[in-house]
Scaffold this motif. Structure first.
Motif, short mmCIF file in Angstrom:
data_model
loop_
_atom_site.label_atom_id
_atom_site.label_comp_id
_atom_site.label_asym_id
_atom_site.label_seq_id
_atom_site.Cartn_x
_atom_site.Cartn_y
_atom_site.Cartn_z
N PHE A 27 6.91 -9.04 -2.83
CA PHE A 27 6.79 -10.53 -2.09
C PHE A 27 6.40 -11.33 -2.95
O PHE A 27 5.30 -11.39 -3.72
N ARG A 30 4.21 -10.16 -6.47
CA ARG A 30 3.42 -9.22 -6.13
C ARG A 30 4.46 -7.86 -5.73
O ARG A 30 5.09 -8.13 -4.72
N VAL A 32 4.91 -4.77 -3.98
CA VAL A 32 4.15 -4.19 -2.86
C VAL A 32 4.48 -2.59 -2.90
O VAL A 32 3.62 -1.50 -2.65
N ALA A 51 -4.65 1.68 1.81
CA ALA A 51 -5.55 0.57 2.16
C ALA A 51 -4.52 -0.44 2.81
O ALA A 51 -3.32 -0.54 2.86
N GLY A 53 -2.66 -3.65 3.58
CA GLY A 53 -1.86 -4.34 2.39
C GLY A 53 -1.33 -3.67 1.46
O GLY A 53 -0.38 -4.21 0.60
N CYS A 54 -1.18 -2.21 1.60
CA CYS A 54 -0.86 -1.56 0.31
C CYS A 54 0.96 -1.01 0.87
O CYS A 54 1.66 -0.76 -0.22
N GLY A 55 1.44 -1.72 1.75
CA GLY A 55 2.91 -1.75 2.06
C GLY A 55 3.04 -0.62 2.94
O GLY A 55 4.61 -0.27 3.24
N LYS A 56 2.44 -0.27 3.90
CA LYS A 56 2.82 0.68 4.90
C LYS A 56 3.74 0.07 6.05
O LYS A 56 4.73 0.84 6.31
N SER A 57 3.38 -0.91 6.44
CA SER A 57 4.35 -1.44 7.57
C SER A 57 5.78 -1.92 6.82
O SER A 57 6.71 -1.80 7.62
N THR A 58 5.52 -2.31 5.64
CA THR A 58 6.80 -2.86 4.97
C THR A 58 7.62 -1.55 4.70
O THR A 58 8.94 -1.81 4.89
N GLN A 85 3.84 -2.31 15.09
CA GLN A 85 2.54 -2.24 15.24
C GLN A 85 2.12 -3.47 16.32
O GLN A 85 1.32 -3.17 16.99
N GLU A 161 1.10 2.40 13.61
CA GLU A 161 -0.23 2.48 14.32
C GLU A 161 0.10 2.18 15.72
O GLU A 161 -0.53 1.31 16.36
N HIS A 193 -4.48 4.84 9.88
CA HIS A 193 -5.72 4.76 9.25
C HIS A 193 -6.46 5.78 9.36
O HIS A 193 -7.71 5.96 8.83
N1 LIG Z 1 7.36 -11.24 4.97
C1 LIG Z 1 6.33 -11.15 4.03
N2 LIG Z 1 6.19 -12.29 3.16
C2 LIG Z 1 5.26 -12.11 2.25
N3 LIG Z 1 4.45 -11.50 2.05
C3 LIG Z 1 4.38 -10.30 2.94
C4 LIG Z 1 5.49 -10.05 3.91
N4 LIG Z 1 5.30 -9.12 4.73
C5 LIG Z 1 4.10 -8.42 4.13
N5 LIG Z 1 3.79 -9.15 3.02
C6 LIG Z 1 2.50 -8.69 2.09
O1 LIG Z 1 2.90 -7.38 1.81
C7 LIG Z 1 1.70 -6.77 1.57
C8 LIG Z 1 1.88 -5.43 2.44
O2 LIG Z 1 1.99 -5.74 3.79
P1 LIG Z 1 1.86 -4.68 4.87
O3 LIG Z 1 1.96 -5.42 6.03
O4 LIG Z 1 3.13 -3.84 4.64
O5 LIG Z 1 0.60 -3.77 4.53
P2 LIG Z 1 0.10 -2.52 5.34
O6 LIG Z 1 -0.20 -1.47 4.40
O7 LIG Z 1 0.86 -2.26 6.50
O8 LIG Z 1 -1.27 -3.59 5.81
P3 LIG Z 1 -2.41 -2.90 7.15
O9 LIG Z 1 -2.93 -1.53 6.70
O10 LIG Z 1 -3.24 -4.23 6.96
O11 LIG Z 1 -1.56 -3.06 8.31
C9 LIG Z 1 0.56 -7.72 2.08
O12 LIG Z 1 -0.31 -8.20 1.08
C10 LIG Z 1 1.27 -8.53 3.00
O13 LIG Z 1 0.52 -9.81 2.96
#
Ligand SMILES: Nc1ncnc2c1ncn2[C@@H]1O[C@H](COP(=O)(O)OP(=O)(O)OP(=O)(O)O)[C@@H](O)[C@H]1O
Length: 219
Positions: A27, A30, A32, A51, A53-58, A85, A161, A193
């Motif tokens: 993104f 960065r 991810v 952790a 923001g490490c990218g799980k949902s992505t 989520q 989650e 988590h």
């Molecule tokens: N559409 C997007 N545009 C820009 N950045 C994004 C987008 N989607 C996610 N991010 C960024 O990518 C990173 C990973 O996001 P993600 O939601 O996958 O993390 P996560 O591990 O699921 O977080 P959490 O544990 O808080 O749910 C974060 O820094 C988030 O801000």
């Protein structure tokens, strides 16, 4: 909630239902996800941990076909159910109408969809009434999301989650439901988590540390 069929592919290995290979996602500047691999077999539960923001949902959204990776491929062998989520419900629809909507996408009749939804709901100790989604509590809306993911018995379940807002009893019902799905041969990925629950899963993908899953030795 989304129910979709991505692509039908020859299975890469026996019984692999979800195969994500070399997933890389940036993104902006960065990175991810960097060359992440995930293979989930029929009858297997994988937890994605790491952790904030490490990218799980992505990673899950990429597996569901909702976000495109910059590099890498995802193969889904069969049908897929996704529990996000948050969001996923429609404010002015009743639970039964949600079941019917999802069931229609799976080729189920109105009656069969409602019966499937209600049976899944009962497994979570929930009797859906004539209440619009916007009037449900947060935990009950999340139950609705989870129930929808399972309608039509998809081969692959992606759960982000899904237990947020569940009380303790429902949380235990949730794991029972997951294990029942596993016993029926489903490939399940759950973002969590709660590291204390890792003895309930078969493999773990810790995105804070590694790009490949490790086996828990649970079975
Ligand atoms: N559409 C997007 N545009 C820009 N950045 C994004 C987008 N989607 C996610 N991010 C960024 O990518 C990173 C990973 O996001 P993600 O939601 O996958 O993390 P996560 O591990 O699921 O977080 P959490 O544990 O808080 O749910 C974060 O820094 C988030 O801000």
């Amino acid at each position: 909630m989304l129910v979709t069929t991505l692509c039908y592919v020859p299975s890469v290995h026996q019984n692999v239902k979800l195969y994500a290979r070399g997933i890389t996602k940036k993104f902006g500047r960065r990175t991810v996800l960097d060359n992440v691999h995930l293979a989930v077999h029929a009858g297997e539960i994988t937890a994605i941990v790491g952790a904030n923001g490490c990218g799980k949902s992505t990673m899950l959204r990429i597996c569901a076909g909702l976000t495109s990776p910059d590099r890498g491929t995802v193969q889904v062998h069969g049908t897929l159910g996704y529990c996000p989520q948050d969001g996923g419900t429609v404010d002015f629809l009743l639970p039964d109408e949600h079941f019917t909507l999802i069931g229609a996408g799976r080729g189920l009749s109105r009656r069969a969809s409602r019966a499937a939804g209600r049976a899944h709901a009962r497994a979570l100790d929930w009797e859906p009434g004539q209440v619009q989604a916007r009037r449900l509590s947060g935990g009950t809306r999340q139950k609705l999301n989870l129930v929808m993911a399972g309608i039509g018995e998809p081969d692959v379940l992606l759960l982000d989650e899904p237990y947020q807002g569940f009380d303790r009893g429902t949380y235990l019902d949730f794991w029972d439901q997951l294990h029942a799905w596993r016993d029926r041969g489903k490939a399940i990925v759950v973002v969590t988590h709660l590291l204390a629950q890792l003895d309930r899963v078969d493999t773990v993908l810790d995105l804070s540390r590694t790009t490949t899953p490790w086996r828990t030795g649970h079975r």
